[in-house]
Design a protein around this motif. Sequence first.
Motif, PDB file in Angstrom:
ATOM      1  N   LEU A   1       2.175   9.917   3.146  1.00 48.61           N
ATOM      2  CA  LEU A   1       1.309   8.781   3.502  1.00 48.61           C
ATOM      3  C   LEU A   1       2.093   7.481   3.335  1.00 48.61           C
ATOM      4  CD1 LEU A   1      -1.382   7.418   4.196  1.00 48.61           C
ATOM      5  CD2 LEU A   1      -2.053   7.655   1.795  1.00 48.61           C
TER       6      LEU A   1
ATOM      7  N   ALA B   1       1.316   7.255  -6.465  1.00 46.96           N
ATOM      8  CA  ALA B   1       0.247   8.220  -6.755  1.00 46.96           C
ATOM      9  C   ALA B   1       0.571   9.611  -6.222  1.00 46.96           C
ATOM     10  CB  ALA B   1      -1.069   7.714  -6.160  1.00 46.96           C
TER      11      ALA B   1
ATOM     12  N   ALA C   1       0.772   4.258  -2.680  1.00 51.82           N
ATOM     13  CA  ALA C   1       0.573   5.659  -2.270  1.00 51.82           C
ATOM     14  C   ALA C   1       1.690   6.535  -2.848  1.00 51.82           C
ATOM     15  CB  ALA C   1       0.539   5.762  -0.745  1.00 51.82           C
TER      16      ALA C   1
ATOM     17  N   PHE D   1       1.512  10.435  -3.021  1.00 52.85           N
ATOM     18  CA  PHE D   1       1.230  10.675  -1.599  1.00 52.85           C
ATOM     19  C   PHE D   1       2.441  10.211  -0.774  1.00 52.85           C
ATOM     20  CE2 PHE D   1      -2.806  10.313  -3.809  1.00 52.85           C
ATOM     21  CZ  PHE D   1      -3.461  11.456  -3.384  1.00 52.85           C
TER      22      PHE D   1
ATOM     23  N   GLN E   1       0.842  -1.205   0.000  1.00 60.49           N
ATOM     24  CA  GLN E   1       0.000   0.000   0.000  1.00 60.49           C
ATOM     25  C   GLN E   1       0.876   1.254   0.000  1.00 60.49           C
ATOM     26  OE1 GLN E   1      -3.054   0.018  -0.622  1.00 60.49           O
ATOM     27  NE2 GLN E   1      -3.935  -1.939   0.026  1.00 60.49           N
TER      28      GLN E   1
ATOM     29  N   ALA F   1      -8.540   7.913  -3.763  1.00 59.72           N
ATOM     30  CA  ALA F   1      -7.714   8.682  -4.694  1.00 59.72           C
ATOM     31  C   ALA F   1      -7.109   7.779  -5.767  1.00 59.72           C
ATOM     32  CB  ALA F   1      -6.606   9.383  -3.925  1.00 59.72           C
ATOM     33  N   LEU F   2      -6.948   6.491  -5.412  1.00 64.12           N
ATOM     34  CA  LEU F   2      -6.327   5.583  -6.374  1.00 64.12           C
ATOM     35  C   LEU F   2      -7.350   4.964  -7.329  1.00 64.12           C
ATOM     36  CD1 LEU F   2      -3.985   6.071  -4.492  1.00 64.12           C
ATOM     37  CD2 LEU F   2      -3.504   3.624  -4.495  1.00 64.12           C
TER      38      LEU F   2
ATOM     39  N   VAL G   1     -10.155  15.275  -3.641  1.00 64.19           N
ATOM     40  CA  VAL G   1      -9.350  14.081  -3.928  1.00 64.19           C
ATOM     41  C   VAL G   1     -10.184  12.983  -4.601  1.00 64.19           C
ATOM     42  CG1 VAL G   1      -8.060  12.201  -2.849  1.00 64.19           C
ATOM     43  CG2 VAL G   1      -7.657  14.555  -2.125  1.00 64.19           C
TER      44      VAL G   1
ATOM     45  N   GLY H   1      -3.822  17.581  -1.372  1.00 61.03           N
ATOM     46  CA  GLY H   1      -4.111  16.169  -1.642  1.00 61.03           C
ATOM     47  C   GLY H   1      -4.666  15.436  -0.441  1.00 61.03           C
TER      48      GLY H   1
ATOM     49  N   ASP I   1      -6.751  -1.541   1.407  1.00 66.20           N
ATOM     50  CA  ASP I   1      -7.010  -0.600   0.304  1.00 66.20           C
ATOM     51  C   ASP I   1      -7.658   0.688   0.814  1.00 66.20           C
ATOM     52  OD1 ASP I   1      -5.986  -2.274  -1.638  1.00 66.20           O
ATOM     53  OD2 ASP I   1      -7.919  -3.266  -1.971  1.00 66.20           O
TER      54      ASP I   1
ATOM     55  N   LEU J   1      -6.830   2.332   3.303  1.00 67.79           N
ATOM     56  CA  LEU J   1      -5.872   3.246   3.918  1.00 67.79           C
ATOM     57  C   LEU J   1      -5.434   4.326   2.923  1.00 67.79           C
ATOM     58  CD1 LEU J   1      -3.643   0.607   5.755  1.00 67.79           C
ATOM     59  CD2 LEU J   1      -5.484   2.005   6.725  1.00 67.79           C
ATOM     60  N   GLN J   2      -5.756   4.135   1.656  1.00 69.70           N
ATOM     61  CA  GLN J   2      -5.385   5.120   0.637  1.00 69.70           C
ATOM     62  C   GLN J   2      -6.284   6.361   0.770  1.00 69.70           C
ATOM     63  OE1 GLN J   2      -2.740   4.843  -0.988  1.00 69.70           O
ATOM     64  NE2 GLN J   2      -2.242   2.660  -0.846  1.00 69.70           N
ATOM     65  N   PRO J   3      -5.842   7.485   0.216  1.00 66.79           N
ATOM     66  CA  PRO J   3      -6.570   8.739   0.465  1.00 66.79           C
ATOM     67  C   PRO J   3      -8.051   8.685   0.057  1.00 66.79           C
ATOM     68  CG  PRO J   3      -4.421   9.213  -0.455  1.00 66.79           C
ATOM     69  CD  PRO J   3      -4.590   7.721  -0.515  1.00 66.79           C
TER      70      PRO J   3
ATOM     71  N   LEU K   1       2.806   4.640   6.119  1.00 75.17           N
ATOM     72  CA  LEU K   1       2.461   3.223   5.951  1.00 75.17           C
ATOM     73  C   LEU K   1       3.692   2.320   6.121  1.00 75.17           C
ATOM     74  CD1 LEU K   1      -0.101   3.509   2.995  1.00 75.17           C
ATOM     75  CD2 LEU K   1      -0.578   3.219   5.438  1.00 75.17           C
TER      76      LEU K   1
END
Lengths: 103, 761
Positions: free
Chosen positions: A32, A27, A24, A29, A20, B535-536, B135, B328, B501, B503-505, A36
């Motif tokens: 983040l 993308a 992140a 981030f 993950q 966001a993903l 986002v 973001g 999954d 945990l993503q923005p 993680l």
Amino acid sequence: MQDERLIGDFQISADTLRRQADAAREAGFTQLAENLRRAAELTAVPNDELLRIYEALRPGRSTQAELLAIADRLERDYHAAQTAAFVREAAAEYARRGLFRRE
Amino acid sequence: MSQSKRFALLAERDINKETFVEAWPDAGLIVADGPNDPAPSLTVESNRVAEMDGKLRADFDAIDTFIADHFLDLRAAGEAMATSSLRLARMLVDINVPAREVRRLALGCTPAKLCEVVRHMNVLEMMMGLAKMRVRKTPANQAHVTNRRENPALLAADAAEAALRGFAEIETTVGVARMAPLNALCVLIGSQTGRGGVLTQCAIEESMGLRLAMKGLTTYAETLSVYGTERSFVDGDDTPWSKAFLASAYASRGVKIRFTSGTGSEALMGSSEGKSMLYLEARCLCVVRGAGSQGVQNGSISCIALPESLPGGVRAVLAENLIAAMLGLEVASGNDALASHSAIRKSAKLMLQFIPGTDFIFSGYSAVPRRDNMFGGGNFDAEDFDDYNVLQRDMQVDGGLRPVTEGEALAVRREAARAAQAVYAELGFPDIRDEEVEAAVVAHSSEDMPPRDIVADLAAADRFLAGQQDVRDVVAALRRRGFAGIADNIAEMLHQRMLGDYLQPAAIFVKGSEAQGADSSSQSLSSSGLRVLSALTDPNDYAGPGTGYRLGGARWQEVISLPQVRSPRDFIADRIGTPMQNLHEVGPARRGRFNEVIVCVGPAFGTALTQTINGLDHEAVLKAIFTGVAKEGLVARLIKAYHTSDCAQLGFTASSYSGSGIGIGLQSRGTTVIHKRGMPRLHNLELFSFSPSLTLETFEQIGRNAAKYAKGETVRPVPVTVDNWARLRLIVKTALLHRRETEEVRDRPPQELFFDWEPEV
């Protein structure tokens, strides 16, 4: 032990968290992803220990030596090098800004 | 006391219950553009920040250090700081500049620079910026579910209804802190009744929050508060490092978090350092991003009344949402705490987030009555559900909610309350009695609930927190008691924790079929059909008209299908009856030579339509008018127009056929006019346009007055009730009745009608 029982069926794995983190970062981030990665390290830390470390990081809770000891333990016992570095960084700043426990 | 009755009335209005103050920068009572705010600056030496916003590193406080070392993207900083703030502001609203390009530069901006960018923007531009920078493509909403008595059955029932109404997240909290494990449990059970996939949290002290998550009782956490001055941060009992560690601790257990910040908190805590609220909030947001939080709850939150007491406060709150989105961060954009006495003011403020859409428009919307809201009262409450649904339908805006029927709501409330009862029994908690379940199903507020032994509940909560039982025991209990659906949904949430999954923005769960533009190839559906929008997987791709999230398709159908909606045909069905039997056409209308009153009715009168808009039978209306005319010693004659359905034209036609020159035009819906030959067509002696307020007595008076005009007497106009709401209430019916009448229009001269009835005068 309660911790052993809880970290069971629904515990996310360190590998999954690293995957993950990669997603992140890709993308955009970045921070983040760093979070993680620290989290991946912390999967090895039992609940009670995790709560204790958090408590120790709060302002006015620890001495510099105590915080540095925590960092060492994270690195030695849990192979949490990134988190350990983060705690050492906090210790340096706490020293500069007077955020350690006053004795 | 005002001398003016108008000023006295204005003083009593809701808006004047608010506090309005002048800015006082030294006390932090200034929303933006503070005179003590630093000018943006940045010096980088050896790939390390040496100076930021006018401060040398040696003078940095802990927040400055954290921002310099964890937030600022030094690859972009040089370019970002060299770009004029005005240009950056224009990039935010320029549909030809992609969001990712704006974000790349924003991540190289210092807090003072971020403030300088948004200060160039008015609220409309900020809203455009927010629509572009948000986002997640699909907007969503969060609910608050609490109750004053901390009744478990009611918590479960209200959480179930909130899930049914479409909330993607549900947040609860406590009156008594020790109750947290049970409140979290009941909201978890309720939230997974019905659709599943709803994220839940319990706002509580940070360590306790983490313990609840470890037990599997919550699936996200939000109240990780950060502040814009070092002093207030420490007063909040954290540092940027401890908060960042906490974020990692949650993530290590597979639990989503977002931080919380907001304008006004530092001033409220007495540690603003004389800086503006927006500048301090920009610092908070840099800490949030730097700490690796995927998102933030901001928009002043519980401090909202403070910026709203100051000039430009609502604009500044929008600006802080925008800055967060630029960085973001998932934004849960406030609109939560009670902010205004005035319904106008609170609704207007909401529009700034509602129209552009945010990741969570509310953080959250009080899905319970205001007095049961333990977050300090909701700005929008359960009482406002229908208003909110109508706003979505009016503007074709997705505010994250859906209309529900009473039947659906009762069903999920019952299921959730019974499930909570079963789990309490299985886990050995104090009984939830059948009486409580039944009350919770139909309750609006905790006042509708029977009392409970709080002391026993608290003892059980303590045991639960300290003991071995966790969410898996809850799932097992639900299965044993036959609540397989809820058990499956909770188990699925645990499964999702392992996948990570979400945990993503800006992650939320939707059923596979609910995802509008989500990229279905990037993620497989889980067995339950849950899909993560983040966001993903669902990145916002707004780039001007025709792009980004559009409310359409099945979701639009859902939004517009309010239970209150009726078929327009229903409005006129009861106005159509059996055609009048005592009304006969006897040939083309004749021009009269005697002193008479002509009544000219519309082409549908007594045939295609048989009642006026307020349900008076056409026959009774005719009798009333004829009686009135007869009481003045004259005779009424009846004709029907076919060439027009227009009231003025009917009156004009009536007078032109009348021996006296006085005529009454009468539409089928009841609108009536008295006209005199020789007057311009659209002029009249008396017009009764408020047809819904006309009674048979009024129609008799109309007949009398028409006769008096014919006799040349002095006439006092018929008094009519003016009901300005009637037009609003009846506009659809008015339009449809007129349409029906207009359908009867033919190329045919007026016809004489024989009304087989004699007034008894």
